[in-house]
Design an enzyme around this catalytic site. Structure first.
Site, PDB file in Angstrom:
ATOM      1  N   GLY A  79       2.337 -52.141  -1.390  1.00 42.30           N
ATOM      2  CA  GLY A  79       2.609 -53.389  -2.099  1.00 42.30           C
ATOM      3  C   GLY A  79       1.473 -53.824  -3.008  1.00 42.30           C
ATOM      4  O   GLY A  79       1.701 -54.470  -4.028  1.00 42.30           O
ATOM      5  N   ASP A 112      -2.797 -41.778  -0.131  1.00 44.28           N
ATOM      6  CA  ASP A 112      -1.811 -42.387   0.771  1.00 44.28           C
ATOM      7  C   ASP A 112      -1.053 -41.267   1.473  1.00 44.28           C
ATOM      8  O   ASP A 112      -0.544 -40.350   0.820  1.00 44.28           O
ATOM      9  CB  ASP A 112      -0.845 -43.297  -0.009  1.00 44.28           C
ATOM     10  CG  ASP A 112      -0.160 -44.313   0.913  1.00 44.28           C
ATOM     11  OD1 ASP A 112       0.276 -43.907   2.016  1.00 44.28           O
ATOM     12  OD2 ASP A 112      -0.070 -45.484   0.542  1.00 44.28           O
ATOM     13  N   ASN A 115      10.627 -50.349   1.099  1.00 43.61           N
ATOM     14  CA  ASN A 115       9.395 -50.572   0.317  1.00 43.61           C
ATOM     15  C   ASN A 115       9.689 -51.056  -1.102  1.00 43.61           C
ATOM     16  O   ASN A 115       8.828 -51.641  -1.760  1.00 43.61           O
ATOM     17  CB  ASN A 115       8.585 -49.266   0.176  1.00 43.61           C
ATOM     18  CG  ASN A 115       8.074 -48.701   1.485  1.00 43.61           C
ATOM     19  OD1 ASN A 115       7.864 -47.500   1.583  1.00 43.61           O
ATOM     20  ND2 ASN A 115       7.880 -49.541   2.484  1.00 43.61           N
ATOM     21  N   LEU A 116      10.912 -50.790  -1.595  1.00 45.71           N
ATOM     22  CA  LEU A 116      11.145 -50.890  -3.040  1.00 45.71           C
ATOM     23  C   LEU A 116      11.047 -52.316  -3.574  1.00 45.71           C
ATOM     24  O   LEU A 116      10.803 -52.507  -4.759  1.00 45.71           O
ATOM     25  CB  LEU A 116      12.510 -50.285  -3.411  1.00 45.71           C
ATOM     26  CG  LEU A 116      12.668 -48.786  -3.129  1.00 45.71           C
ATOM     27  CD1 LEU A 116      14.016 -48.291  -3.641  1.00 45.71           C
ATOM     28  CD2 LEU A 116      11.549 -47.960  -3.757  1.00 45.71           C
ATOM     29  N   ARG A 152       8.797 -54.457  -3.186  1.00 47.66           N
ATOM     30  CA  ARG A 152       7.437 -54.844  -3.566  1.00 47.66           C
ATOM     31  C   ARG A 152       6.616 -53.682  -4.108  1.00 47.66           C
ATOM     32  O   ARG A 152       5.619 -53.908  -4.794  1.00 47.66           O
ATOM     33  CB  ARG A 152       6.707 -55.473  -2.372  1.00 47.66           C
ATOM     34  CG  ARG A 152       6.446 -54.531  -1.210  1.00 47.66           C
ATOM     35  CD  ARG A 152       5.957 -55.272   0.018  1.00 47.66           C
ATOM     36  NE  ARG A 152       5.580 -54.371   1.096  1.00 47.66           N
ATOM     37  CZ  ARG A 152       6.425 -53.698   1.870  1.00 47.66           C
ATOM     38  NH1 ARG A 152       7.721 -53.808   1.671  1.00 47.66           N
ATOM     39  NH2 ARG A 152       5.990 -52.908   2.828  1.00 47.66           N
ATOM     40  N   LYS A 169       3.870 -41.039  -1.093  1.00 49.65           N
ATOM     41  CA  LYS A 169       3.573 -42.120  -2.040  1.00 49.65           C
ATOM     42  C   LYS A 169       2.519 -41.722  -3.080  1.00 49.65           C
ATOM     43  O   LYS A 169       2.642 -42.089  -4.257  1.00 49.65           O
ATOM     44  CB  LYS A 169       3.098 -43.370  -1.282  1.00 49.65           C
ATOM     45  CG  LYS A 169       4.209 -44.052  -0.503  1.00 49.65           C
ATOM     46  CD  LYS A 169       3.712 -45.319   0.167  1.00 49.65           C
ATOM     47  CE  LYS A 169       4.843 -46.005   0.924  1.00 49.65           C
ATOM     48  NZ  LYS A 169       4.391 -47.250   1.595  1.00 49.65           N
ATOM     49  N   ASP A 206      -3.256 -51.450   4.366  1.00 49.17           N
ATOM     50  CA  ASP A 206      -2.813 -52.528   5.255  1.00 49.17           C
ATOM     51  C   ASP A 206      -3.344 -52.312   6.668  1.00 49.17           C
ATOM     52  O   ASP A 206      -2.821 -52.867   7.620  1.00 49.17           O
ATOM     53  CB  ASP A 206      -1.280 -52.657   5.249  1.00 49.17           C
ATOM     54  CG  ASP A 206      -0.597 -51.393   5.733  1.00 49.17           C
ATOM     55  OD1 ASP A 206      -1.295 -50.394   6.002  1.00 49.17           O
ATOM     56  OD2 ASP A 206       0.647 -51.401   5.848  1.00 49.17           O
ATOM     57  N   CYS A 266       4.089 -55.955   7.146  1.00 47.77           N
ATOM     58  CA  CYS A 266       5.162 -56.563   6.358  1.00 47.77           C
ATOM     59  C   CYS A 266       6.516 -56.282   7.008  1.00 47.77           C
ATOM     60  O   CYS A 266       7.461 -57.055   6.850  1.00 47.77           O
ATOM     61  CB  CYS A 266       5.146 -56.016   4.938  1.00 47.77           C
ATOM     62  SG  CYS A 266       3.665 -56.501   4.006  1.00 47.77           S
TER      63      CYS A 266
END
Lengths: 243, 75
Positions: free
Chosen positions: A32, A53, A61-62, A64, A77, A121, A184
């Site tokens: 994000g 990543d 996920n899309l 954000r 990713k 994160d 999230c």
């Protein structure tokens, strides 16, 4: 001509654009925060960008992670981010590192980067970035989201007469239990919130590459994206904290 | 005195802003916060007074604006 609109700024110019072109940035995390940040760093002409990543794009996920498309689902990713960014700017060097930063992959930080951008994160990853960047004398740009609040800060940038600030100076890891993740997927997030934090990170990264320092060096900005209340705190380096 | 709480700490203390009886130092403040909100004792957070992160030795007064800042982790 491509970068004309930023080159005509008096504090950028051709020399500043060359600094961006010669800039080497490692982005830890293409989620994000990383997705919007990468769009802007690539568009600005930052010459070398590596993306680390180990995760794979999920359909959830899309909302954000706006770099990715429905076709990205299931793909790594970092690799997918590089593929998409190469279509957007063919003039820069993009490198995918399809692994998370960890003790076993920590050498990725040792490639003459000018700036590390913390888009992770995971708090354990953040402490690892902090430890390694302190050892390497590298500035790093931090952002994170919790609820409807974002925090952004720049660590490791030397200020006159001051020790470079470390994350552990502000949040000593031994002072209590630190939850590994504010996920999230559990707590929820409006997609724009990490985006706002990421664009502040991108601006500070560009400022550092331009040699202009950072207004957030040794400071932490906290912004509530529901009320727009802003709180900026001055931070202090702690010389007694071990590396 | 006014205490601002950010991130998950505002859930732990029940609000983004609370009032407590004035204490004389940051050390006393931590003690008082732990008494009022025992769940804070296990939390990592920085304390800022008048927008500067401080150590436990600093003296406080009724005009001090105190903020409790935990590390955020979402990204």
């Amino acid at each position: 001509m491509r970068y004309h609109r930023q080159e005509i700024l008096h504090f950028v110019g051709a020399a500043g654009q060359d600094r961006l072109k010669n800039g080497r940035v490692l982005v830890i995390g293409a989620g994000g925060l990383g997705c919007p940040l990468l769009l802007y760093l690539a568009a600005a002409g930052v010459g070398t960008i590596a993306i680390a990543d180990g995760d794979f794009v999920d359909i959830t996920n899309l909302h954000r992670q706006v770099l990715f498309t429905e076709d990205s689902v299931g793909k790594n990713k970092a690799i997918e981010a590089v593929r998409i960014l190469k279509e957007r700017n063919t003039e820069i060097v993009l490198e995918a590192i399809s692994e998370h930063l960890s003790e076993s992959t920590v050498d990725m930080l040792k490639s003459d980067w000018n700036v590390i951008v913390d888009c992770t994160d995971r708090l354990s990853t953040r402490y690892l970035i902090d430890q390694q960047c302190a050892g390497l004398g590298l500035p790093w740009v931090h952002a994170a989201v919790e609820g409807q609040e974002i925090q952004v800060a720049v660590f490791g940038l030397s200020l006159e007469g001051e020790l470079p600030l470390r994350y552990r100076d502000v949040f000593p890891p031994e002072s209590g239990n630190i939850p590994e993740r504010f996920s999230c997927s559990i707590h929820g997030v409006i997609g724009t919130d990490p985006g706002v934090a990421a664009l502040i990170q991108a601006r500070e990264t560009i400022n550092i590459l331009l040699g202009r320092g950072s207004a957030l060096a040794a400071k932490m900005l906290i912004l509530n994206l529901e009320t727009y209340q802003q709180y900026t705190i001055s931070l202090k380096a702690n010389p007694v904290q071990p590396l | 005195m006014k205490i601002l709480a950010f991130g998950r700490l505002n859930e732990l203390v029940g609000s983004s802003q609370i009032e407590i009886d004035t204490v004389n130092s940051v050390q006393e403040l931590r003690h008082e916060l732990n008494r009022l909100f025992p769940q804070l004792e296990r939390e990592v957070f920085a304390i800022a007074v008048n927008k500067v992160v401080v150590t436990d030795e600093l003296n406080l007064d009724n005009n001090s604006e105190v903020a409790l800042l935990p590390p955020f982790s979402g990204g």
